[in-house]
Design an enzyme around this catalytic site. Sequence first.
Site, PDB file in Angstrom:
ATOM      1  N   TYR A  42       2.540  -7.301  16.314  1.00  0.00           N
ATOM      2  CA  TYR A  42       2.938  -6.406  15.216  1.00  0.00           C
ATOM      3  C   TYR A  42       3.730  -5.229  15.761  1.00  0.00           C
ATOM      4  CZ  TYR A  42       2.557  -2.411  12.039  1.00  0.00           C
ATOM      5  OH  TYR A  42       2.840  -1.297  11.286  1.00  0.00           O
ATOM      6  N   ASP A  90      13.026 -11.607  -1.011  1.00  0.00           N
ATOM      7  CA  ASP A  90      12.749 -11.474   0.424  1.00  0.00           C
ATOM      8  C   ASP A  90      13.835 -10.609   1.062  1.00  0.00           C
ATOM      9  OD1 ASP A  90      12.406 -11.929   3.166  1.00  0.00           O
ATOM     10  OD2 ASP A  90      11.925 -14.057   2.896  1.00  0.00           O
ATOM     11  N   GLU A 150       5.384  -7.269   7.569  1.00  0.00           N
ATOM     12  CA  GLU A 150       4.045  -7.797   7.838  1.00  0.00           C
ATOM     13  C   GLU A 150       3.372  -6.719   8.676  1.00  0.00           C
ATOM     14  OE1 GLU A 150       2.428 -10.461   6.880  1.00  0.00           O
ATOM     15  OE2 GLU A 150       4.090 -11.248   5.687  1.00  0.00           O
ATOM     16  N   THR A 158       6.201   3.084  13.097  1.00  0.00           N
ATOM     17  CA  THR A 158       4.765   3.351  13.252  1.00  0.00           C
ATOM     18  C   THR A 158       4.472   3.972  14.615  1.00  0.00           C
ATOM     19  OG1 THR A 158       2.649   2.207  13.641  1.00  0.00           O
ATOM     20  CG2 THR A 158       4.614   0.863  13.838  1.00  0.00           C
ATOM     21  N   ASP A 159       3.370   4.710  14.680  1.00  0.00           N
ATOM     22  CA  ASP A 159       2.959   5.276  15.981  1.00  0.00           C
ATOM     23  C   ASP A 159       2.579   4.176  16.969  1.00  0.00           C
ATOM     24  OD1 ASP A 159       0.479   4.514  14.877  1.00  0.00           O
ATOM     25  OD2 ASP A 159      -0.501   6.439  15.261  1.00  0.00           O
ATOM     26  N   GLU A 160       2.333   2.953  16.443  1.00  0.00           N
ATOM     27  CA  GLU A 160       1.883   1.878  17.321  1.00  0.00           C
ATOM     28  C   GLU A 160       2.980   1.437  18.286  1.00  0.00           C
ATOM     29  OE1 GLU A 160      -0.749  -0.936  15.495  1.00  0.00           O
ATOM     30  OE2 GLU A 160      -1.303   0.474  13.933  1.00  0.00           O
ATOM     31  N   PHE A 206       0.823  -1.216   0.000  1.00  0.00           N
ATOM     32  CA  PHE A 206       0.000   0.000   0.000  1.00  0.00           C
ATOM     33  C   PHE A 206       0.860   1.270   0.000  1.00  0.00           C
ATOM     34  CE2 PHE A 206      -2.277   2.772   3.336  1.00  0.00           C
ATOM     35  CZ  PHE A 206      -2.851   3.595   2.381  1.00  0.00           C
ATOM     36  N   LYS A 261       7.688  -4.200  15.243  1.00  0.00           N
ATOM     37  CA  LYS A 261       8.094  -2.908  14.669  1.00  0.00           C
ATOM     38  C   LYS A 261       8.971  -2.126  15.650  1.00  0.00           C
ATOM     39  CE  LYS A 261       7.099  -1.228  11.263  1.00  0.00           C
ATOM     40  NZ  LYS A 261       7.736  -1.290   9.902  1.00  0.00           N
TER      41      LYS A 261
HETATM   42  P1  NAD Z   1       1.332  -3.599   3.257  1.00  0.00           P
HETATM   43  O1  NAD Z   1       1.026  -4.793   4.105  1.00  0.00           O
HETATM   44  O2  NAD Z   1       0.274  -3.031   2.392  1.00  0.00           O
HETATM   45  O3  NAD Z   1       2.579  -3.911   2.318  1.00  0.00           O
HETATM   46  C1  NAD Z   1       3.733  -4.567   2.784  1.00  0.00           C
HETATM   47  C2  NAD Z   1       4.593  -4.917   1.581  1.00  0.00           C
HETATM   48  O4  NAD Z   1       5.800  -5.537   2.049  1.00  0.00           O
HETATM   49  C3  NAD Z   1       3.931  -5.916   0.623  1.00  0.00           C
HETATM   50  O5  NAD Z   1       4.116  -5.515  -0.722  1.00  0.00           O
HETATM   51  C4  NAD Z   1       4.661  -7.220   0.901  1.00  0.00           C
HETATM   52  O6  NAD Z   1       4.701  -8.100  -0.223  1.00  0.00           O
HETATM   53  C5  NAD Z   1       6.040  -6.702   1.265  1.00  0.00           C
HETATM   54  N1  NAD Z   1       6.775  -7.660   2.104  1.00  0.00           N
HETATM   55  C6  NAD Z   1       6.340  -8.311   3.211  1.00  0.00           C
HETATM   56  N2  NAD Z   1       7.303  -9.135   3.672  1.00  0.00           N
HETATM   57  C7  NAD Z   1       8.376  -8.976   2.849  1.00  0.00           C
HETATM   58  C8  NAD Z   1       9.685  -9.540   2.833  1.00  0.00           C
HETATM   59  N3  NAD Z   1      10.074 -10.446   3.743  1.00  0.00           N
HETATM   60  N4  NAD Z   1      10.529  -9.143   1.863  1.00  0.00           N
HETATM   61  C9  NAD Z   1      10.150  -8.242   0.923  1.00  0.00           C
HETATM   62  N5  NAD Z   1       8.916  -7.691   0.887  1.00  0.00           N
HETATM   63  C10 NAD Z   1       8.038  -8.043   1.852  1.00  0.00           C
HETATM   64  O7  NAD Z   1       1.891  -2.519   4.292  1.00  0.00           O
HETATM   65  P2  NAD Z   1       1.746  -0.922   4.320  1.00  0.00           P
HETATM   66  O8  NAD Z   1       0.485  -0.576   4.989  1.00  0.00           O
HETATM   67  O9  NAD Z   1       2.061  -0.384   2.985  1.00  0.00           O
HETATM   68  O10 NAD Z   1       2.922  -0.554   5.318  1.00  0.00           O
HETATM   69  C11 NAD Z   1       4.228  -0.270   4.845  1.00  0.00           C
HETATM   70  C12 NAD Z   1       5.118   0.115   6.013  1.00  0.00           C
HETATM   71  O11 NAD Z   1       4.575   1.241   6.692  1.00  0.00           O
HETATM   72  C13 NAD Z   1       5.258  -0.982   7.062  1.00  0.00           C
HETATM   73  O12 NAD Z   1       6.593  -0.989   7.521  1.00  0.00           O
HETATM   74  C14 NAD Z   1       4.310  -0.550   8.163  1.00  0.00           C
HETATM   75  O13 NAD Z   1       4.714  -1.050   9.418  1.00  0.00           O
HETATM   76  C15 NAD Z   1       4.429   0.954   8.077  1.00  0.00           C
HETATM   77  N6  NAD Z   1       3.269   1.720   8.549  1.00  0.00           N
HETATM   78  C16 NAD Z   1       2.034   1.454   8.048  1.00  0.00           C
HETATM   79  C17 NAD Z   1       0.955   2.221   8.473  1.00  0.00           C
HETATM   80  C18 NAD Z   1      -0.432   1.995   7.904  1.00  0.00           C
HETATM   81  O14 NAD Z   1      -1.386   2.614   8.379  1.00  0.00           O
HETATM   82  N7  NAD Z   1      -0.614   1.164   6.898  1.00  0.00           N
HETATM   83  C19 NAD Z   1       1.144   3.241   9.410  1.00  0.00           C
HETATM   84  C20 NAD Z   1       2.443   3.467   9.903  1.00  0.00           C
HETATM   85  C21 NAD Z   1       3.493   2.707   9.454  1.00  0.00           C
HETATM   86  P1  TYD Z   2      -6.658  -1.425  11.400  1.00  0.00           P
HETATM   87  O1  TYD Z   2      -7.058  -0.859  10.092  1.00  0.00           O
HETATM   88  O2  TYD Z   2      -6.479  -2.899  11.519  1.00  0.00           O
HETATM   89  O3  TYD Z   2      -5.344  -0.654  11.845  1.00  0.00           O
HETATM   90  P2  TYD Z   2      -4.543  -0.692  13.269  1.00  0.00           P
HETATM   91  O4  TYD Z   2      -5.002  -1.840  14.050  1.00  0.00           O
HETATM   92  O5  TYD Z   2      -3.146  -0.857  12.796  1.00  0.00           O
HETATM   93  O6  TYD Z   2      -4.818   0.627  13.915  1.00  0.00           O
HETATM   94  O7  TYD Z   2      -7.731  -1.007  12.477  1.00  0.00           O
HETATM   95  C1  TYD Z   2      -8.035   0.355  12.722  1.00  0.00           C
HETATM   96  C2  TYD Z   2      -9.041   0.400  13.851  1.00  0.00           C
HETATM   97  O8  TYD Z   2     -10.258  -0.218  13.405  1.00  0.00           O
HETATM   98  C3  TYD Z   2      -8.592  -0.375  15.088  1.00  0.00           C
HETATM   99  O9  TYD Z   2      -8.999   0.327  16.259  1.00  0.00           O
HETATM  100  C4  TYD Z   2      -9.348  -1.700  14.982  1.00  0.00           C
HETATM  101  C5  TYD Z   2     -10.626  -1.297  14.260  1.00  0.00           C
HETATM  102  N1  TYD Z   2     -11.205  -2.371  13.407  1.00  0.00           N
HETATM  103  C6  TYD Z   2     -12.548  -2.746  13.553  1.00  0.00           C
HETATM  104  O10 TYD Z   2     -13.287  -2.196  14.390  1.00  0.00           O
HETATM  105  N2  TYD Z   2     -13.023  -3.734  12.749  1.00  0.00           N
HETATM  106  C7  TYD Z   2     -12.244  -4.361  11.818  1.00  0.00           C
HETATM  107  O11 TYD Z   2     -12.747  -5.285  11.125  1.00  0.00           O
HETATM  108  C8  TYD Z   2     -10.874  -3.952  11.658  1.00  0.00           C
HETATM  109  C9  TYD Z   2      -9.977  -4.600  10.645  1.00  0.00           C
HETATM  110  C10 TYD Z   2     -10.399  -2.950  12.482  1.00  0.00           C
END
Ligand code: NAD
Ligand code: TYD
Length: 337
Positions: free
Chosen positions: A149, A60, A83, A125-127, A12, A153
């Site tokens: 998770y 990978d 992941e 991540t903020d998490e 994403f 991280k």
């Molecule tokens: P995503 O799950 O959509 O994408 C992860 C990508 O990493 C995928 O394309 C997957 O194929 C690839 N990947 C997984 N394992 C791999 C490996 N071993 N080697 C090579 N590629 C691998 O994730 P995202 O939401 O795009 O998040 C990207 C980054 O941003 C992550 O590090 C996540 O922790 C961080 N992040 C995400 C959010 C969010 O809201 N989505 C917020 C803060 C930080």
């Molecule tokens: P999510 O998109 O999984 O992100 P994160 O857990 O990394 O914050 O979830 C966002 C919020 O939505 C979280 O408080 C959990 C809630 N949630 C639901 O209520 N129902 C759902 O089916 C999912 C996936 C998340």
Amino acid sequence: MINVLVTGGAGFIGSNFVRYALQAHPDWHITNLDKLTYAGRMETLNDVIGHARHTFVHGDIADATVAAPLVKASDLVVHFAAETHVDRSILEAGEFIKTDVIGTFVLLEAARHASHLRAFVQISTDEVYGSVPAGSSVETDELKPRNPYSASKAGADRLAYSYWATYQVPVMITRASNNYGPFQFPEKVIPLFISNAIDNIPVPLYGEGLNVRDWLHVMDHCRGVDAVIERGTPGEVYNVGGSNEVRNVDLTHTLLRLAQRPESLIQRVQDRPGHDMRYSLDTTKLRKLGWAPRVPFDEGLRDTVSWYHENEWWWRPIKENDPSFRAYYQAQYGSRT
Ligand code: NAD
Ligand code: TYD
């Protein structure tokens, strides 16, 4: 040419970053290393796959034979691969340790021996701060991750920092809040609820829905990472937050209104174990580098709902034809709904 290694660029945020960077930086050549897990999809890269300044490598990050030469050839590394789904980490944490911790270690080890690396951006991540009952997290706050998770991280975040402190690898760490926008895998709450709403099936809201997330448009995140690359300082951490704190129940009402679906689609389901109540970021430090979020939440959410309406070709095959998604949905929601 500046050689940039992006990991996880078929996911994403990574794919949005690749698209953003090819436009914003005509002097960058991007090598995109992705394992194509369930969350990484070639279709997501349709519009950039033939681009002269983009090379895709299927591999990978935890495999040093593939990853190390790519890191060593790079001027910049932007490390998104991970992941990423909390619920999956609660069901089965092994892959999170392998990719998020060991994969990051493999990249950092290679970075130690890279001769012209200018920046290694660890996308955290903020998490990692854990649940924040009041106030907002600043970069120096203690890390208190509470699920596999966020703990993985946090491990990667501190491991990356240690490679700066110990070996002077030019690590910079970003901690972003919850992202939303196009190409988000339909397991995360916003795309899951939009796509369920489009199909008129229940949206499973965990618990009372009072948990708060700070929503950040993915393009604002990309611009934030870019600001850190251009103007950040090695060894430093930067929060990237949208300053849009919303309770899940309110988000759900807004999504259903935008999708023109009734509130009766809301199905309260058993809560996530250890569900963090609230995340909140103080973004003063990154704002001092000249960054601020630009996308107003109501506008960004409306455009995101439209995007999922207009791009069923992307998400419908995942939800309907991918056996791994169906197995996950059954394991996660089968007994809840
Ligand atoms: P995503 O799950 O959509 O994408 C992860 C990508 O990493 C995928 O394309 C997957 O194929 C690839 N990947 C997984 N394992 C791999 C490996 N071993 N080697 C090579 N590629 C691998 O994730 P995202 O939401 O795009 O998040 C990207 C980054 O941003 C992550 O590090 C996540 O922790 C961080 N992040 C995400 C959010 C969010 O809201 N989505 C917020 C803060 C930080
Ligand atoms: P999510 O998109 O999984 O992100 P994160 O857990 O990394 O914050 O979830 C966002 C919020 O939505 C979280 O408080 C959990 C809630 N949630 C639901 O209520 N129902 C759902 O089916 C999912 C996936 C998340």
